[in-house]
Scaffold this active site. Structure first.
Site, PDB file in Angstrom:
ATOM      1  CG  ASP A  25       5.206  -0.409   7.818  1.00  0.00           C
ATOM      2  OD1 ASP A  25       6.419  -1.108   7.491  1.00  0.00           O
ATOM      3  OD2 ASP A  25       5.144   0.830   7.332  1.00  0.00           O
ATOM      4  CD  GLU A 194      13.363  -0.091   8.838  1.00  0.00           C
ATOM      5  OE1 GLU A 194      13.170   1.120   8.807  1.00  0.00           O
ATOM      6  OE2 GLU A 194      13.322  -0.887   8.036  1.00  0.00           O
TER       7      GLU A 194
END
Length: 511
Positions: A25, A194
């Protein structure tokens, strides 16, 4: 040190991934001619790694922003699927800012004047279950500040939507109750939206966010004239005909030379989430174009920047003065006494007494680092001085299943080579090989694990008379959200008093 994976090809081009390890991420920010990157660290400590580059290809690890996770009691034991999820890194008002979502507690924020710290204590900006992937924006056009975040269905029962807030410029207060700015249930074919990253460009508010799940999804772009919408959407990066699945969340950055680039991750099973660099441009219609016409590139010219030395985050460690390098993290918040500093080289670890010594997945005092490439060899020298029968220490490959090779003191006081493994569906471990040879008191063993394609691990040891293979090939497995880890550990059964120490020396990784 020669990196085991070299992204910089030395001819003005690079190959992907530029970070061939589990820097999950990623988010990136440009400050002058420097680039900084952070990534998820979940339940490990220290957390929030900080990487630096001058060309987006060659990276070094310069520190961590989070010494310990909070609340401390929640991270006294390993929590590999909790903690720091999907941080955002920004530079505004003369400070560096990191926001992250803890799915069990809410949105946290820390900040610092210098990226190397000191960083502020974590501030809980928005409490609640399932609040993940937050990203702030300081809008220099209006002076306003904003925050957008996603939702984890496992905690909140909600997913596939993004919520926006106005925020105070000091990042400590949300100024409204929030509003859904993108509801992807209303977009045909979109699911699991997301990882939003929020920007301002060309008079538009932009949200770059992936959808379609980590393994099989795509990168989307959303734009609106007003922060609260309405937003229109477009797919701007997808696997297409390439072998880069995902491609999942990341961040856009503009260089001092005016070039645009996008860093994102690709999920690769036991290797975790590796980081790719894509060229980016703004099309005639004002939308971003990433990669090669919307498909990931595997090789490309480097960003325009002064020449840089070939570099990758450190892996090797001589443990000077008994201290370990920045590349290592514990599997939970650390406690005093796990290591012992001393004048020479070598990591001296206590054989911590615990009722969980039979299962490395439960131990907080395992020192870990990421698998640094698809194929490599890791070696370390181990000396076991632990005096307690059952005292053990070794080199592990750790995931939902694990294997370790090391030394163990038997009931008769003899120290022998031991090799154990545990399947992901079992509690506790079994022998992976028959007990190995005895090691003289004060003697040592060199341990090795050779990792080949598919994260298949072959263990071997050398007690002074050459290398001997041990056990069957072990196929490494990831944790939930986390790639497999290399680990060093020392433990002993429960009981009174101390159980002695072990010393690890000369940890090195080679291609």
């Amino acid at each position: 040190m020669t990196p085991v994976w070299r992204a910089d090809l030395g001819d003005g081009t690079y190959r992907n991934p530029v970070l061939n390890a589990d820097w999950s991420d990623p988010d990136v920010v440009a400050v002058g001619e420097d680039f900084y990157l952070t990534a998820s660290s979940f339940g490990r400590a220290p957390g929030l790694p900080l990487l630096h580059s001058r060309d987006l290809v060659n990276w070094s690890l310069v520190g961590h922003a989070l010494d310990r996770l909070a609340p401390a009691a929640d991270f006294a034991a390993p929590r590999h699927d909790r903690g720091v999820w999907a941080p955002s890194l920004r530079h505004a008002d003369g400070r560096f800012w990191i926001f992250w979502g803890d799915p069990d507690h809410g949105v946290y924020q820390i900040n610092a004047e210098d990226v190397r710290g000191p960083w502020s204590e974590p501030h809980l900006l928005k409490s609640g279950k399932g609040l993940i992937d937050p990203c702030p924006l300081w809008d220099d056009e209006t002076g306003e500040a904003y925050l957008v975040h996603a939702w984890a269905k496992s905690r909140s029962g909600v997913k596939n939507r993004l919520t926006g807030h106005r925020m105070s410029r000091d990042g400590r207060t949300l100024l409204d109750d929030g509003k859904i700015v993108v509801d992807a249930d209303r977009i045909p074919g979109w699911f699991t939206l997301e990882g939003p990253k929020l920007y301002r460009h060309d008079g538009w508010f932009w949200i770059l966010a992936p959808a379609g799940s980590v393994e099989t999804g795509w990168q989307g772009a959303f734009r609106a004239r007003d922060f609260f919408g309405p937003y229109e959407e477009r797919v701007v990066l997808a696997q297409g005909r390439t072998e880069v699945n995902g491609p999942h969340q990341g961040g856009w950055v503009r260089t001092a030379a005016g070039e645009d680039w996008f860093l994102h991750f690709q999920a690769r099973g036991p290797y975790g989430r590796v980081v790719h660099l894509q060229p980016m441009a703004w099309g005639a219609d004002g939308w971003p174009v990433m990669g090669d016409a919307g498909e990931p590139v595997l090789r490309h010219r480097k960003p325009a920047a002064p020449p840089q030395p070939v570099e990758a985050p450190a892996t090797d460690d001589a443990f000077p003065g008994g201290r370990f390098g920045r590349q290592w993290s514990w599997t939970a918040n650390p406690r005093a006494g796990w290591t012992v500093e001393h004048a020479g080289d070598g990591l001296r670890m206590a054989c911590v007494r615990t009722g969980d010594a039979h299962d490395l997945r439960l131990l907080p005092h395992v020192l870990t680092q990421r698998l640094p490439a698809e194929t490599f060899t890791a070696e370390v020298v181990l000396d076991l001085a632990g005096s307690e029968p059952g005292a053990r220490a070794g080199l592990a490959v750790l995931g939902d299943a694990y294997a370790w090779l090391g030394l163990e003191r038997g009931a008769d006081g003899t120290v022998r080579v031991a090799h154990r493994f545990a399947e992901h569906v079992t509690e506790g471990e079994r022998d992976a090989a028959h007990p190995g040879p005895a090691v003289p008191e004060g003697g040592s063993v060199r341990l090795r694990v050779e990792v080949s394609a598919g994260a298949r691990c072959r263990f071997s040891y050398d007690t002074g008379d050459g290398w001997r293979p041990s056990g069957q090939v072990f196929a490494a497995t990831p944790w939930r959200w986390v790639g497999a880890l290399l680990g060093l550990f020392a433990a002993a059964p429960e009981g009174p008093g101390t159980a002695g120490t072990v010393t690890f020396t000369d940890f090195r990784i080679t291609p």
